[in-house]
Design a protein around this motif. Structure first.
Motif, PDB file in Angstrom:
ATOM      1  N   SER A 227      -3.071   4.977 -13.962  1.00 35.37           N
ATOM      2  CA  SER A 227      -3.846   3.808 -13.536  1.00 35.37           C
ATOM      3  C   SER A 227      -3.203   3.237 -12.605  1.00 35.37           C
ATOM      4  O   SER A 227      -1.813   2.886 -12.395  1.00 35.37           O
ATOM      5  N   ARG A 228      -3.891   2.623 -11.765  1.00 38.01           N
ATOM      6  CA  ARG A 228      -3.259   1.735 -10.705  1.00 38.01           C
ATOM      7  C   ARG A 228      -4.015   0.508 -10.461  1.00 38.01           C
ATOM      8  O   ARG A 228      -5.091   0.569  -9.608  1.00 38.01           O
ATOM      9  N   PRO A 229      -3.854  -0.436 -11.271  1.00 39.84           N
ATOM     10  CA  PRO A 229      -4.856  -1.621 -11.228  1.00 39.84           C
ATOM     11  C   PRO A 229      -4.441  -2.886 -10.246  1.00 39.84           C
ATOM     12  O   PRO A 229      -5.344  -3.471  -9.641  1.00 39.84           O
ATOM     13  N   GLN A 230      -3.378  -2.398  -9.596  1.00 45.12           N
ATOM     14  CA  GLN A 230      -2.768  -3.479  -8.426  1.00 45.12           C
ATOM     15  C   GLN A 230      -2.009  -2.646  -7.514  1.00 45.12           C
ATOM     16  O   GLN A 230      -1.586  -1.515  -7.629  1.00 45.12           O
TER      17      GLN A 230
ATOM     18  N   TYR B 271      -0.574  11.089  -8.575  1.00 49.51           N
ATOM     19  CA  TYR B 271      -0.250  10.637  -7.522  1.00 49.51           C
ATOM     20  C   TYR B 271      -1.338   9.553  -7.253  1.00 49.51           C
ATOM     21  O   TYR B 271      -2.534   9.824  -7.577  1.00 49.51           O
ATOM     22  N   SER B 272      -1.199   8.384  -6.436  1.00 52.30           N
ATOM     23  CA  SER B 272      -1.935   7.475  -6.112  1.00 52.30           C
ATOM     24  C   SER B 272      -1.807   6.923  -4.681  1.00 52.30           C
ATOM     25  O   SER B 272      -0.795   6.785  -4.546  1.00 52.30           O
ATOM     26  N   VAL B 273      -2.943   7.155  -3.849  1.00 52.73           N
ATOM     27  CA  VAL B 273      -2.876   6.602  -2.461  1.00 52.73           C
ATOM     28  C   VAL B 273      -3.434   5.275  -2.107  1.00 52.73           C
ATOM     29  O   VAL B 273      -3.516   4.408  -1.209  1.00 52.73           O
ATOM     30  N   GLY B 274      -4.148   4.640  -3.483  1.00 50.80           N
ATOM     31  CA  GLY B 274      -4.542   3.216  -3.209  1.00 50.80           C
ATOM     32  C   GLY B 274      -4.865   2.802  -4.711  1.00 50.80           C
ATOM     33  O   GLY B 274      -5.128   3.649  -5.686  1.00 50.80           O
ATOM     34  N   ILE B 275      -5.318   1.305  -4.696  1.00 50.27           N
ATOM     35  CA  ILE B 275      -5.761   0.833  -6.062  1.00 50.27           C
ATOM     36  C   ILE B 275      -6.926   1.801  -6.421  1.00 50.27           C
ATOM     37  O   ILE B 275      -7.773   2.190  -5.754  1.00 50.27           O
ATOM     38  N   GLY B 276      -6.889   2.332  -7.717  1.00 48.39           N
ATOM     39  CA  GLY B 276      -7.824   2.814  -8.317  1.00 48.39           C
ATOM     40  C   GLY B 276      -8.122   4.269  -7.905  1.00 48.39           C
ATOM     41  O   GLY B 276      -8.942   4.991  -8.687  1.00 48.39           O
ATOM     42  N   GLN B 277      -7.332   4.706  -7.147  1.00 47.75           N
ATOM     43  CA  GLN B 277      -7.234   6.148  -6.793  1.00 47.75           C
ATOM     44  C   GLN B 277      -6.142   6.865  -7.352  1.00 47.75           C
ATOM     45  O   GLN B 277      -4.964   6.877  -7.087  1.00 47.75           O
ATOM     46  N   ILE B 278      -6.573   7.922  -8.189  1.00 50.75           N
ATOM     47  CA  ILE B 278      -5.659   8.609  -9.223  1.00 50.75           C
ATOM     48  C   ILE B 278      -5.976  10.226  -8.824  1.00 50.75           C
ATOM     49  O   ILE B 278      -7.190  10.491  -9.058  1.00 50.75           O
TER      50      ILE B 278
ATOM     51  N   ASN C 239       6.591   6.444   1.510  1.00 48.85           N
ATOM     52  CA  ASN C 239       6.503   5.958   2.729  1.00 48.85           C
ATOM     53  C   ASN C 239       5.478   6.557   3.846  1.00 48.85           C
ATOM     54  O   ASN C 239       5.377   7.981   3.178  1.00 48.85           O
ATOM     55  N   TYR C 240       5.175   6.139   4.967  1.00 50.58           N
ATOM     56  CA  TYR C 240       4.338   6.861   5.916  1.00 50.58           C
ATOM     57  C   TYR C 240       4.850   8.345   6.120  1.00 50.58           C
ATOM     58  O   TYR C 240       3.973   8.823   6.759  1.00 50.58           O
ATOM     59  N   ILE C 241       6.253   8.339   6.293  1.00 49.51           N
ATOM     60  CA  ILE C 241       6.602   9.541   6.961  1.00 49.51           C
ATOM     61  C   ILE C 241       6.852  10.671   5.897  1.00 49.51           C
ATOM     62  O   ILE C 241       7.453  11.596   6.217  1.00 49.51           O
ATOM     63  N   GLY C 242       6.730  10.303   4.490  1.00 48.82           N
ATOM     64  CA  GLY C 242       6.827  11.339   3.464  1.00 48.82           C
ATOM     65  C   GLY C 242       7.892  11.260   2.523  1.00 48.82           C
ATOM     66  O   GLY C 242       8.131  11.896   1.736  1.00 48.82           O
TER      67      GLY C 242
ATOM     68  N   ASN D 257       0.716  -1.365   0.013  1.00 48.85           N
ATOM     69  CA  ASN D 257       0.035  -0.013  -0.049  1.00 48.85           C
ATOM     70  C   ASN D 257       0.863   1.194  -0.031  1.00 48.85           C
ATOM     71  O   ASN D 257       0.556   2.274   0.863  1.00 48.85           O
ATOM     72  N   PRO D 258       1.531   1.481  -1.013  1.00 48.12           N
ATOM     73  CA  PRO D 258       2.434   2.717  -0.985  1.00 48.12           C
ATOM     74  C   PRO D 258       1.922   3.669  -1.432  1.00 48.12           C
ATOM     75  O   PRO D 258       0.696   3.464  -2.341  1.00 48.12           O
ATOM     76  N   ASN D 259       2.295   4.981  -1.240  1.00 50.62           N
ATOM     77  CA  ASN D 259       1.649   6.069  -2.296  1.00 50.62           C
ATOM     78  C   ASN D 259       2.660   5.959  -3.409  1.00 50.62           C
ATOM     79  O   ASN D 259       3.910   5.685  -3.331  1.00 50.62           O
ATOM     80  N   LEU D 260       2.011   6.155  -4.605  1.00 54.56           N
ATOM     81  CA  LEU D 260       2.864   6.079  -5.760  1.00 54.56           C
ATOM     82  C   LEU D 260       2.709   7.514  -6.739  1.00 54.56           C
ATOM     83  O   LEU D 260       1.689   8.065  -6.618  1.00 54.56           O
TER      84      LEU D 260
END
Lengths: 111, 111
Positions: free
Chosen positions: B67-70, B49-56, B95-98, B30-33
């Motif tokens: 897109s973030r399919p996985q 940027y994406s914080v989770g699957i399908g979230q752009i 990561n979680y601290i930025g 579950n990384p931010n991408l």
């Protein structure tokens, strides 16, 4: 608009010199400031700064943050040709999952 | 720590052709991408940027989409490339601290 400004944009020095790179910022809600070094390809992480006045150090590189005056400096002592790179400064905003990058400083160390 | 994989390293495409750049992450879940574009010798412009699957989240309206399919896969696409899409594209994981860690990048030349 959130803004990060680096200076100088370009710097050429001789091996052995000490350099200071500057990064100033204007952001809505500051969380942290990060420094990266970029040679040919991907930027590599150097430092993350969150508190004012606490120096972070790694070998010949050091960095400090001033949250009152809204800037950070990156110092490199006894420079070597391998320090030649683009140095990028970025700021993370509280509650945001992204970084705002400055334009970068291109540092060239001549032998 | 996480490792970011990107391919291809270089790509030459004609104007009007489609684009698909892939980025995968290992070493974390579950990384931010992030997708960035970098003009020659300069700072990074955040594209998506994406914080989770399908979230752009899109930062800059343009000819590109993401897109973030996985969980650990992030794709940058275009249906029809423009000359102005040329540049150096970097994928990063956060990561979680930025802190953000970058992949090796793809140099895209649109001819």
């Amino acid at each position: 608009e959130d803004k990060v400004v680096q200076s100088p944009l370009s710097l050429v020095v001789h091996e052995g010199d000490t350099v200071t790179l500057n990064c100033s910022y204007e952001v809505t809600n500051f969380r942290s400031l990060l420094w990266y070094k970029q040679e040919k390809k991907a930027p590599t992480f150097l430092f993350m700064l969150t508190s004012s006045g606490i120096e972070k150090k790694s070998g010949r590189l050091s960095s400090i943050l001033d949250k009152k005056e809204l800037f950070s400096i990156l110092n490199i002592t006894a420079t070597q040709t391998g320090d030649s790179a683009i140095y990028l400064c970025a700021v993370q905003i509280q509650g945001a999952q992204k970084l705002v990058f400055g334009q970068g400083t291109r540092l060239t160390i001549n032998p | 720590s996480q490792t970011i994989h990107q391919w291809p390293a270089t790509l030459v495409q004609p104007v009007g052709s489609p684009l698909s750049l892939e980025c995968t992450v290992e070493g974390t879940s579950n990384p931010n991408l992030y997708w960035y574009r970098q003009a020659a010798g300069r700072g990074l412009q955040l594209l998506f940027y994406s914080v989770g699957i399908g979230q752009i989240s899109s930062e800059v309206p343009q000819n590109l989409s993401a897109s973030r399919p996985q969980d650990r896969q992030f794709i940058l696409s275009s249906k029809k490339l423009l000359l102005s899409d040329s540049g150096f594209y970097l994928c990063a994981g956060g990561n979680y601290i930025g802190e953000q860690y970058f992949g090796p990048g793809t140099r895209l030349t649109v001819t």
